[in-house]
Write a protein that holds these residues in place. Structure first.
Motif, PDB file in Angstrom:
ATOM      1  N   GLY A 130      85.243  69.573  35.789  1.00 58.74           N
ATOM      2  CA  GLY A 130      84.572  69.267  34.533  1.00 58.74           C
ATOM      3  C   GLY A 130      83.766  67.987  34.586  1.00 58.74           C
ATOM      4  O   GLY A 130      83.270  67.528  33.564  1.00 58.74           O
ATOM      5  N   THR A 131      83.633  67.391  35.775  1.00 61.87           N
ATOM      6  CA  THR A 131      82.831  66.171  35.934  1.00 61.87           C
ATOM      7  C   THR A 131      81.640  66.476  36.843  1.00 61.87           C
ATOM      8  O   THR A 131      81.650  67.446  37.597  1.00 61.87           O
ATOM      9  CB  THR A 131      83.659  65.026  36.546  1.00 61.87           C
ATOM     10  N   PHE A 132      80.633  65.620  36.749  1.00 65.69           N
ATOM     11  CA  PHE A 132      79.418  65.815  37.534  1.00 65.69           C
ATOM     12  C   PHE A 132      79.554  65.171  38.911  1.00 65.69           C
ATOM     13  O   PHE A 132      80.008  64.037  39.034  1.00 65.69           O
ATOM     14  CB  PHE A 132      78.213  65.193  36.822  1.00 65.69           C
TER      15      PHE A 132
ATOM     16  N   ALA B 183      62.556  65.224  35.991  1.00 68.96           N
ATOM     17  CA  ALA B 183      63.341  65.202  37.223  1.00 68.96           C
ATOM     18  C   ALA B 183      64.269  63.992  37.257  1.00 68.96           C
ATOM     19  O   ALA B 183      65.421  64.096  37.677  1.00 68.96           O
ATOM     20  CB  ALA B 183      62.425  65.202  38.438  1.00 68.96           C
ATOM     21  N   LEU B 184      63.772  62.850  36.808  1.00 70.63           N
ATOM     22  CA  LEU B 184      64.615  61.650  36.753  1.00 70.63           C
ATOM     23  C   LEU B 184      65.760  61.826  35.762  1.00 70.63           C
ATOM     24  O   LEU B 184      66.859  61.298  35.986  1.00 70.63           O
ATOM     25  CB  LEU B 184      63.773  60.437  36.378  1.00 70.63           C
ATOM     26  N   GLN B 185      65.531  62.567  34.690  1.00 69.00           N
ATOM     27  CA  GLN B 185      66.606  62.834  33.733  1.00 69.00           C
ATOM     28  C   GLN B 185      67.645  63.777  34.316  1.00 69.00           C
ATOM     29  O   GLN B 185      68.826  63.669  34.000  1.00 69.00           O
ATOM     30  CB  GLN B 185      66.031  63.442  32.457  1.00 69.00           C
ATOM     31  N   ARG B 186      67.229  64.704  35.148  1.00 66.83           N
ATOM     32  CA  ARG B 186      68.158  65.675  35.739  1.00 66.83           C
ATOM     33  C   ARG B 186      69.028  65.029  36.823  1.00 66.83           C
ATOM     34  O   ARG B 186      70.227  65.251  36.867  1.00 66.83           O
ATOM     35  CB  ARG B 186      67.407  66.861  36.336  1.00 66.83           C
ATOM     36  N   ASN B 187      68.411  64.281  37.733  1.00 63.45           N
ATOM     37  CA  ASN B 187      69.161  63.600  38.784  1.00 63.45           C
ATOM     38  C   ASN B 187      68.270  62.531  39.420  1.00 63.45           C
ATOM     39  O   ASN B 187      67.471  62.835  40.303  1.00 63.45           O
ATOM     40  CB  ASN B 187      69.643  64.590  39.852  1.00 63.45           C
ATOM     41  N   PRO B 188      68.406  61.275  38.980  1.00 66.44           N
ATOM     42  CA  PRO B 188      67.568  60.217  39.532  1.00 66.44           C
ATOM     43  C   PRO B 188      67.812  59.986  41.028  1.00 66.44           C
ATOM     44  O   PRO B 188      66.901  59.592  41.763  1.00 66.44           O
ATOM     45  CB  PRO B 188      67.933  58.982  38.716  1.00 66.44           C
ATOM     46  N   LEU B 189      69.027  60.261  41.487  1.00 63.00           N
ATOM     47  CA  LEU B 189      69.323  60.089  42.912  1.00 63.00           C
ATOM     48  C   LEU B 189      68.536  61.082  43.758  1.00 63.00           C
ATOM     49  O   LEU B 189      68.087  60.759  44.861  1.00 63.00           O
ATOM     50  CB  LEU B 189      70.828  60.250  43.145  1.00 63.00           C
ATOM     51  N   THR B 190      68.334  62.282  43.239  1.00 65.39           N
ATOM     52  CA  THR B 190      67.547  63.290  43.951  1.00 65.39           C
ATOM     53  C   THR B 190      66.103  62.839  44.112  1.00 65.39           C
ATOM     54  O   THR B 190      65.521  62.969  45.195  1.00 65.39           O
ATOM     55  CB  THR B 190      67.595  64.637  43.210  1.00 65.39           C
TER      56      THR B 190
ATOM     57  N   PRO C 204      81.985  57.793  30.009  1.00 61.53           N
ATOM     58  CA  PRO C 204      81.617  58.161  28.639  1.00 61.53           C
ATOM     59  C   PRO C 204      80.581  57.174  28.077  1.00 61.53           C
ATOM     60  O   PRO C 204      80.703  55.969  28.241  1.00 61.53           O
ATOM     61  CB  PRO C 204      82.938  58.066  27.866  1.00 61.53           C
ATOM     62  N   GLY C 205      79.566  57.724  27.445  1.00 53.22           N
ATOM     63  CA  GLY C 205      78.512  56.890  26.882  1.00 53.22           C
ATOM     64  C   GLY C 205      77.319  56.699  27.822  1.00 53.22           C
ATOM     65  O   GLY C 205      76.265  56.254  27.395  1.00 53.22           O
ATOM     66  N   TRP C 206      77.476  57.016  29.087  1.00 45.25           N
ATOM     67  CA  TRP C 206      76.385  56.874  30.057  1.00 45.25           C
ATOM     68  C   TRP C 206      75.706  58.232  30.261  1.00 45.25           C
ATOM     69  O   TRP C 206      75.451  58.640  31.383  1.00 45.25           O
ATOM     70  CB  TRP C 206      76.928  56.349  31.385  1.00 45.25           C
ATOM     71  N   THR C 207      75.393  58.894  29.196  1.00 41.62           N
ATOM     72  CA  THR C 207      74.818  60.224  29.272  1.00 41.62           C
ATOM     73  C   THR C 207      73.421  60.223  29.913  1.00 41.62           C
ATOM     74  O   THR C 207      72.950  61.260  30.351  1.00 41.62           O
ATOM     75  CB  THR C 207      74.725  60.864  27.876  1.00 41.62           C
ATOM     76  N   TRP C 208      72.796  59.064  30.013  1.00 41.30           N
ATOM     77  CA  TRP C 208      71.467  59.009  30.631  1.00 41.30           C
ATOM     78  C   TRP C 208      71.546  59.297  32.122  1.00 41.30           C
ATOM     79  O   TRP C 208      70.519  59.605  32.736  1.00 41.30           O
ATOM     80  CB  TRP C 208      70.801  57.665  30.349  1.00 41.30           C
TER      81      TRP C 208
END
Length: 146
Positions: free
Chosen positions: A58-60, A81-88, A138-142
């Motif tokens: 249940g975690t990313f 794309a940055l919203q989906r996965n900035p590391l990518t 929690p709270g770091w939804t960005w």
């Protein structure tokens, strides 16, 4: 009759086309990945399986959102794309730069690159671990691949 010893095959004795074989194979593979991610929209349910880590815990994981980020990049939507996965996005940028460097060295027939220094590999490892933890705070939804 004596047999002449075979000459060792060095980078300078190999033709340019043969030296560029592996960069070409890599480019075709990367292009195939981006093409599939572009044509088969990962935002539509059922097109791809759920991330096994997400399904189990249940975690990313650090890779969650990579397909959607690739899809967004293939359509020219860098902010999405940055919203989906900035590391990518950062990894793709570094991979493209590394690919250009590798191909240039192969083209010139230069010696193979040495492995990255240990400090860089450890830094990369800890950056990925920090990203993994922070995107589940929690709270770091960005940082989540929403």
């Amino acid at each position: 009759m004596t047999q002449r010893p075979a000459l060792p095959l060095t980078d300078s004795s190999v033709g340019r086309g043969r030296r560029l074989l592996w960069p070409a194979v890599s480019a075709v593979g990367a292009t195939g990945f981006v093409l599939v991610a572009h044509l088969v929209d990962p935002n539509q349910p059922g097109n791809y399986p759920t991330c096994p880590w997400l399904a189990l815990t249940g975690t990313f994981c650090p890779g969650c959102g990579t397909l959607r980020a690739t899809h967004a990049l293939s359509e020219g939507h860098v902010l999405e794309a940055l919203q989906r996965n900035p590391l990518t996005v950062a990894a793709f940028t570094l991979m493209v730069l590394g690919f250009v460097r590798w191909t240039r060295r192969q083209w010139r027939g230069e010696q193979r690159m040495t492995a990255a220094p240990a400090w860089l590999l450890y830094g990369l490892f800890w950056a990925i671990m920090a990203f993994w933890i922070l995107r589940n705070v929690p709270g770091w939804t960005w940082l989540s691949p929403s």
